[in-house]
Scaffold this active site. Structure first.
Site, PDB file in Angstrom:
ATOM      1  N   TYR A  37       0.857  -1.199   0.000  1.00  8.82           N
ATOM      2  CA  TYR A  37       0.000   0.000   0.000  1.00  8.82           C
ATOM      3  C   TYR A  37       0.887   1.241   0.000  1.00  8.82           C
ATOM      4  O   TYR A  37       1.715   1.411  -0.875  1.00  8.82           O
ATOM      5  CB  TYR A  37      -0.971  -0.058   1.181  1.00  8.82           C
ATOM      6  CG  TYR A  37      -2.079   0.953   1.090  1.00  8.82           C
ATOM      7  CD1 TYR A  37      -2.849   1.065  -0.061  1.00  8.82           C
ATOM      8  CD2 TYR A  37      -2.346   1.803   2.154  1.00  8.82           C
ATOM      9  CE1 TYR A  37      -3.865   1.995  -0.161  1.00  8.82           C
ATOM     10  CE2 TYR A  37      -3.370   2.738   2.071  1.00  8.82           C
ATOM     11  CZ  TYR A  37      -4.122   2.832   0.910  1.00  8.82           C
ATOM     12  OH  TYR A  37      -5.125   3.765   0.814  1.00  8.82           O
ATOM     13  N   LYS A  92     -20.778 -19.081 -10.034  1.00  8.01           N
ATOM     14  CA  LYS A  92     -20.058 -18.886 -11.295  1.00  8.01           C
ATOM     15  C   LYS A  92     -18.593 -18.558 -11.010  1.00  8.01           C
ATOM     16  O   LYS A  92     -17.677 -19.040 -11.689  1.00  8.01           O
ATOM     17  CB  LYS A  92     -20.711 -17.736 -12.071  1.00  8.01           C
ATOM     18  CG  LYS A  92     -20.293 -17.651 -13.517  1.00  8.01           C
ATOM     19  CD  LYS A  92     -21.083 -18.620 -14.376  1.00  8.01           C
ATOM     20  CE  LYS A  92     -20.828 -18.368 -15.842  1.00  8.01           C
ATOM     21  NZ  LYS A  92     -21.715 -19.126 -16.724  1.00  8.01           N
TER      22      LYS A  92
END
Length: 757
Positions: A37, A92
């Protein structure tokens, strides 16, 4: 409990749902976090700001698909809305990850207006490498997909349309081949005129079906030019309006070669099937219940009826999971801008071709040991066939490059296959190293149990892939018959030790004399040698000893010790070795270890442990792994003094003091000490191991066998082996129950052994 109760418990168990986010880089230290980060992210942000395509280099975009739905047409449930569709979209995502290692964000949008859907999805282009539209009602789905494909510079794919089209297209290609009909001469009838039916009809045309020979029926009957002119059907249905007279589905099916059902259950009866042309194709794909049952369609007539459904409990399941994960995999890997028609055709043709090849044992077992062989009841690969990834993804990637849809200009097919192998697990990646070496200089491998079906299938693959030159030891007539039954296009080299003619008979007397000379002072008489040489294990062993073969495999149908005995008696150990040992290669997600000895030496002393370590380190290098060896115990560096701890300690000392040993080795040590970096660098910083060990030598056979099986079953390791080390000639002993891929892998190891020899 009912299936629904089980499903509810499955989904609500902690943590709820089916997916989570996992990190792919270290996050253990402050420096790790500063790279992940702030301030570290500034660098890649600036690079992407200068060149937007660098997002594929510095972020997960290139392996990220958005699964998007508004829940307006969920299979079997209808318009249930966005929130209720989320379990389906998560599912999915599971399929994308499980079959093609693609990461997914599922996005359920509470939007009914197609324009609003288009704007929302288009705004997400920076996030994803591709968009999978799911369960969106027609005709909105057509408008949404078409507009997004024009606006977005990443693939947009409505699976409900194209997935069924591609898989059923592959089925049509093979069904026509089975019944010996030309695609361009087929009369095809569609029941249903929704998104999937229209997309499937379009795709059949791309495969070579004449559009003028397609008849489409909706709930009002045959879609005719007259109905289209009267405005009775929408523009998408009108595309397939026919000049023939009107009528119902029964009228349309008369003399048809193929029926494609994408409608509702029970609307086709046996009489309608009987009205079709000879050897008809019946694709009844309504879910969960087909337009006509599999058994009813088969029983309707006496000639060949090729039947496909959407159900897993019957042959020839048209399952979209055979398509979308692998199509997106190929598209993402070449940074495609679109999934175009050439890419879809390439996927269908790759699936059709795969169904015409021998089926792996693992797939047969997954489907109850069904006799899966190309023909009327096997025209489409099974969803759990791992080879689909290696066939469909490269075909799609190549088609994307050739058609100009890819940002990547070329792809190295071998290197790409290795990358795909790595996605399915470390053992496949490691074996690719060995198999590539084997292909560079194939050797003759004697397969002692040549009459076994698995051995024959493995031999066909070895020859086809150029890994080895297999020699089957066994009854020639039986082997030829098995090849015919399996439908293998393979003319094997067979040596029959019991025949009265051929090479087996010519060599039998010579081999018997050789066996007698080798064992006459070890209790074997000449007559016994003549009897033993007719046994395939002895014959194969002497064949290798005589130089007529370079290596041998045995053990698939024998107890391990009895299979090992003939090669030990005939070939023995290498000149610099006194002991053989069995080694397993265990692969984890980001680690590889070699485990010895797990099959041969019951209670090794320090001499045996020292030699096992040497041989296992040599084996590791054949896999391009630099060995770091640990001799294991329940003691750490002298913390316990017993006869059992002294043996690995002494063996490790000898190895460390040997100037010829050019790899780090230490012991005795506990298993966690050997593999945990913090322990090696902290508590035992004096250890010779600068990194965790990748060669683990167990103190005895019992520990080795228990250890590797626990690592395999509880640790999730994939195992290759056992590989026999220390023999004078390349010999490997299979285990009962090994699959064809295990035989091929060990044959590849044997070839590399022979190359070293």
């Amino acid at each position: 409990m009912s299936l629904e109760d089980d499903s509810l418990e499955y989904h609500r168990s902690d943590p709820p749902g089916k997916i989570e986010i996992a990190t792919t880089k270290p996050t253990n230290t402050q420096r790790d976090l500063s790279l992940a980060y702030s301030p570290g992210v500034a660098g890649p942000c600036r690079e992407i700001d200068e060149n937007v395509d660098d997002a594929y280099t510095y972020t997960a975009k290139g392996n990220m698909v958005g699964v998007v739905s508004n829940g307006s047409a969920v299979l079997g449930l209808g318009d249930i809305g966005a929130a209720a569709s989320k379990p389906v979209m998560e599912g999915k995502g599971v399929l994308f990850k499980r079959f093609a290692d693609i990461d997914v964000f599922d996005l359920e949008l509470d939007l009914d207006d197609p324009e609003a859907m288009i704007e929302a999805i288009a705004a997400m282009e920076p996030t994803f490498g591709g968009i999978n539209l799911e369960d969106i009602a027609a005709p909105d789905c057509f408008e949404i997909e078409e507009t997004l494909r024009e606006r977005m510079d990443i693939p947009v794919f409505h699976d409900d349309q194209h997935g069924t089209a591609i898989i059923s297209g592959a089925a049509l290609v093979n069904a026509a081949r089975v019944v010996e009909k030309d695609l361009g001469e087929l009369d095809v009838v569609f029941s249903g005129a929704g998104a999937s039916a229209i997309a499937t009809a379009r795709f059949f045309v791309s495969l070579g079906v004449d559009p003028d020979r397609i008849t489409m029926c909706d709930s009002s009957g045959i879609i005719t030019a007259e109905r289209a002119a009267a405005g009775d059907v929408n523009e998408y249905k009108a595309e397939f309006a026919t000049e023939r007279e009107g009528g119902d589905l029964a009228d349309a099916m008369v003399d048809a070669d193929a029926f494609v059902g994408l409608s509702v259950s029970g609307i086709v009866d046996e009489e309608m099937v009987r009205s079709m042309a000879r050897d008809p194709m019946v694709f009844a794909m309504a879910n969960p219940d087909p337009e006509i049952g599999y058994d009813e369609a088969k029983a309707a007539r006496d000639d060949t009826v090729v039947v496909a459904t959407g159900r897993s409990d019957y042959p020839n399941q048209v399952n979209n999971v055979l398509g979308f994960p692998f199509i997106f995999r190929g598209a993402l890997d070449v940074r495609a801008r679109d999934i175009n028609e050439p890419m879809k055709v390439a996927a269908a043709e790759a699936l059709a071709e795969l169904a015409r090849t021998d089926v792996p044992d693992a797939v047969r077992k997954a489907y109850g040991d069904q006799p899966l062989q190309f023909g009327p009841d096997y025209i489409i690969p099974k969803p759990l066939d791992p080879r689909v990834l290696f066939e469909v993804a490269p075909a799609v990637a190549e088609a994307a490059i050739e058609s100009g849809a890819a940002r990547v200009e070329e792809i190295d097919s071998e290197e790409y296959e290795e990358r795909l192998e790595a996605r399915l697990g470390g053992s496949r990646e490691m074996m690719r190293v060995v198999l590539n070496k084997a292909k560079s200089d194939p050797k003759r491998v004697a397969l002692a149990e040549g009459g076994d079906e698995k051995i024959i299938r493995a031999a066909a693959q070895l020859e086809e892939q150029g890994i080895a030159e297999p020699v089957l030891i066994g009854d020639e007539s039986r082997i030829d018959e098995t090849c015919r039954e399996l439908g293998l296009r393979y003319d094997p080299e067979v040596v029959d030790p019991e025949s009265n003619g051929g090479i087996g008979a010519e060599k039998r007397e010579e081999y018997a004399e050789r066996l007698y000379e080798a064992r006459r002072r070890k209790g074997i008489t000449r007559s016994e040698a003549e009897e033993l040489i007719e046994e395939s294990n002895y014959y194969a062993s002497v064949m290798v000893d005589a130089g007529d073969a370079d290596a041998m495999l045995t053990g698939l149908t024998h107890h391990y010790p009895s299979a090992l005995r003939p090669p030990l008696q005939v070939l023995g150990t290498a000149p610099e070795a006194n002991y053989a040992a069995g080694v397993y290669l265990l692969t984890f997600r980001n680690k590889v270890v070699f485990v010895a000895d797990a099959t041969v030496n019951q209670d090794p002393d320090e001499d045996v442990l020292e030699e096992i370590t040497r041989h296992t380190a040599e084996l590791a290098r054949r896999f391009n792994v630099e060995p770091r060896a640990a001799l294991l115990s329940y003691s750490n560096f002298g913390s316990v003094n017993t006869p059992g701890t002294v043996k690995p300690r002494e063996a490790a000392r000898r190895l460390r003091e040997d100037p010829e040993i050019d790899f780090p080795v230490d012991g005795e040590m506990q298993a966690d000490t050997a593999v945990v970096e913090e322990l090696l660098e902290g508590t035992y910083e004096f250890s010779e191991l600068d990194d965790p060990a990748n060669v683990l030598v167990f103190p005895n056979l019992e520990a080795g066998n228990i250890g590797y099986k626990l690592l395999q079953r509880l640790g999730g390791a994939e195992a290759v082996g056992p590989m026999l080390v220390g023999m004078d000639q390349p010999v490997h002993v299979l285990q009962r129950g090994d699959e064809v891929k295990d035989i091929v892998n060990l044959a590849g190891v044997a070839v590399v052994d022979a190359q070293e020899e």
